[in-house]
Design a protein around this motif. Structure first.
Motif, mmCIF file in Angstrom:
data_model
loop_
_atom_site.group_PDB
_atom_site.id
_atom_site.type_symbol
_atom_site.label_atom_id
_atom_site.label_comp_id
_atom_site.label_asym_id
_atom_site.label_seq_id
_atom_site.Cartn_x
_atom_site.Cartn_y
_atom_site.Cartn_z
ATOM 1 N N HIS A 1 29.382 -37.508 7.742
ATOM 2 C CA HIS A 1 29.964 -38.472 8.705
ATOM 3 C C HIS A 1 29.653 -39.519 8.674
ATOM 4 O O HIS A 1 30.266 -40.134 9.802
ATOM 5 N N HIS A 2 29.186 -40.441 7.979
ATOM 6 C CA HIS A 2 28.459 -41.694 7.449
ATOM 7 C C HIS A 2 29.763 -41.702 6.633
ATOM 8 O O HIS A 2 30.002 -42.604 5.717
ATOM 9 N N THR A 3 30.882 -41.828 7.216
ATOM 10 C CA THR A 3 32.354 -43.442 6.893
ATOM 11 C C THR A 3 31.853 -44.775 7.635
ATOM 12 O O THR A 3 31.220 -45.256 7.454
ATOM 13 N N TYR B 1 37.888 -43.299 8.145
ATOM 14 C CA TYR B 1 37.391 -41.943 8.150
ATOM 15 C C TYR B 1 36.984 -41.496 6.523
ATOM 16 O O TYR B 1 36.869 -41.036 5.786
ATOM 17 N N TYR C 1 35.030 -43.241 2.548
ATOM 18 C CA TYR C 1 33.587 -44.068 2.358
ATOM 19 C C TYR C 1 34.244 -45.329 1.752
ATOM 20 O O TYR C 1 34.808 -44.837 0.090
ATOM 21 N N SER D 1 42.662 -39.732 4.550
ATOM 22 C CA SER D 1 41.941 -40.467 5.135
ATOM 23 C C SER D 1 42.273 -41.867 5.383
ATOM 24 O O SER D 1 42.777 -42.073 4.464
ATOM 25 N N CYS E 1 27.548 -30.921 5.119
ATOM 26 C CA CYS E 1 26.538 -31.783 5.819
ATOM 27 C C CYS E 1 25.987 -33.192 4.552
ATOM 28 O O CYS E 1 25.887 -34.336 5.379
#
Length: 329
Positions: A66-68, A24, A26, A20, A46
Motif C-alpha cells: 500500500h506504499h504507493t 495509486y 509506484y 491505476s 504484503c
C-alpha cells in the motif's frame, strides 16, 4: 440446415483492465535495464519487490503493497549481492521471506521486516552456494515449505534445495539450460522449457525426464501448468518467428499439442499468467504495451480470446497476485 454460431458465450466476455492512477502507482522506481528474460517483479499480499539498477553490485526494492505514490530515490534496498540480481520470488508460505538469485552465482534468502525496510539490507538469512556460474531462475515448491529450486548456467538444477538443510542437485546436458520452470499443483511434476526450445516434464525428486515435446513447429520460451484443467501451456515462436501459444496434455504425451495458435510477429518473450480461480490466462511480453486475456476450458476449442488491455508504455517487469486478480507491470 442449422448454422452453428461461432460466437463463444463467456461470463468473462466483458472483463477489462484498468490502469491505476498516478496516486495509486509506484512512481520513480529505477527499474533495471537488464535484458535477462525474467519477470524482475514479484508481489504478495504484503509487499512488492522490483529489481533495480545498482552500481557496483545487485539490488532490489521492497515496498509495502500500500506504499504507493512517488518512491524516494534514496529508499533503502536489499543490496547484498555482488552482481546483478536476475530473479526474485516470494515464499508462498511466508509473506516476509523472499529469495533472490544473481550473476554472482549465489541464491540468498531474506527476511523482510513487517514494517518494511528502514535501511539498506545487506545480511541475508542464508546464502546458498553451489553453482559455478550465474543463477538465472529460482522457484519455490508449491506444497512443501522451505523447498526452493534454482537453475544456473553451469547446467545444474538444484531441485529442490531445502534452505535449512544440505541441498540436492542434478546436472543436465547443455541442451537442458532452463529458460522457464513450473511445478504442478501437487508438486510432484516439474515442467521446463530449455535451451533447445523443447518442453519437458521431469520428476523433481530424481531429475528423471518423463516426457519431451517433439513438435518442431514450436520453439518454447516459457511454460506453466494449468492447475485444475490438468494441462500444460507454453509460449514461444514458430520457425517463421511468429509468437505462439500452445496447449499440451501432460497426462497423455507431448508428441502432439492439443491446441496451437500463432499470435503476432513481435519479438518480445511472452509471459503467461494463469488465474486458477477463474481459469483465465493473461499473456504479456516485455517491451509490449498490451496484455491479452483468454478463457481456458477442458473442452474444445480449449482456449477463447476475450479482450486485451492496451497501454502506451512498454512493460519492463511483470508480477501477479491473484487474491484480488491484480497484475503488476
Amino acid at each position: 440446415m442449422s448454422r452453428r454460431s461461432s460466437f463463444h458465450c463467456s461470463k468473462f466476455r466483458h472483463v477489462f483492465g484498468k490502469a491505476s492512477s498516478r496516486e495509486y502507482s509506484y512512481d520513480g522506481v529505477p527499474i533495471t535495464r537488464g535484458v535477462h528474460d525474467n519477470q524482475y517483479c514479484s508481489v504478495n499480499p504484503c509487499f512488492i519487490a522490483m529489481v533495480t539498477e545498482c552500481a557496483g553490485g545487485g539490488s532490489f526494492l521492497v515496498l509495502p503493497i500500500h506504499h504507493t505514490g512517488r518512491v524516494d530515490p534514496q529508499h533503502p534496498r536489499v543490496c547484498g549481492h555482488r552482481a546483478q540480481v536476475l530473479d526474485v520470488k516470494w515464499n508462498p508460505f511466508d509473506d516476509s521471506c523472499i529469495a533472490s538469485c544473481s550473476e554472482d552465482c549465489t541464491v540468498k534468502i531474506w527476511d523482510i521486516p513487517l514494517c518494511g525496510i528502514q535501511r539498506n539490507l545487506t545480511q541475508a538469512r542464508k546464502t546458498l552456494i553451489g553453482h559455478s556460474r550465474r543463477v538465472g531462475l529460482i522457484e519455490w515448491h508449491p506444497t512443501a515449505e522451505n523447498l526452493l529450486l534454482s537453475s544456473a548456467y553451469d547446467y545444474k538444477v538444484r531441485c529442490p534445495v531445502r534452505v535449512v538443510m544440505a541441498p540436492v542437485h542434478h546436472r543436465f546436458p547443455s541442451e537442458m539450460l532452463l529458460l522457464s520452470v513450473s511445478f504442478n499443483q501437487e508438486g510432484n511434476r516439474l515442467a521446463v522449457a530449455s535451451k533447445d526450445r523443447r518442453v519437458r516434464v521431469l520428476d523433481p525428486r530424481t531429475g528423471r525426464t518423463l516426457q519431451v515435446s517433439c513438435n518442431k513447429s514450436h520453439r518454447a520460451n516459457k511454460v506453466v501448468y494449468i492447475g485444475g484443467l490438468k494441462m500444460l501451456l507454453s509460449t514461444g515462436c514458430s520457425p517463421w518467428n511468429h509468437r505462439q501459444l500452445v496447449l499440451w496434455d501432460p497426462q497423455d504425451d507431448l508428441s502432439e499439442p492439443l491446441y496451437e495458435e500463432d499470435l503476432d510477429g513481435s519479438a518480445g518473450v511472452l509471459f503467461p499468467f494463469f488465474d486458477p480461480d477463474t481459469d483465465m490466462l493473461y499473456l504479456a511480453g516485455k517491451g509490449d504495451g498490451n496484455i491479452k486475456y483468454y478463457e481456458l476450458s477442458s473442452e474444445k476449442p480449449y482456449i477463447s480470446f476475450l479482450t486485451e488491455f492496451r497501454s502506451p508504455l512498454p512493460h519492463k517487469g511483470l508480477g501477479e497476485m491473484w487474491t484480488n486478480t491484480r497484475l503488476f507491470h
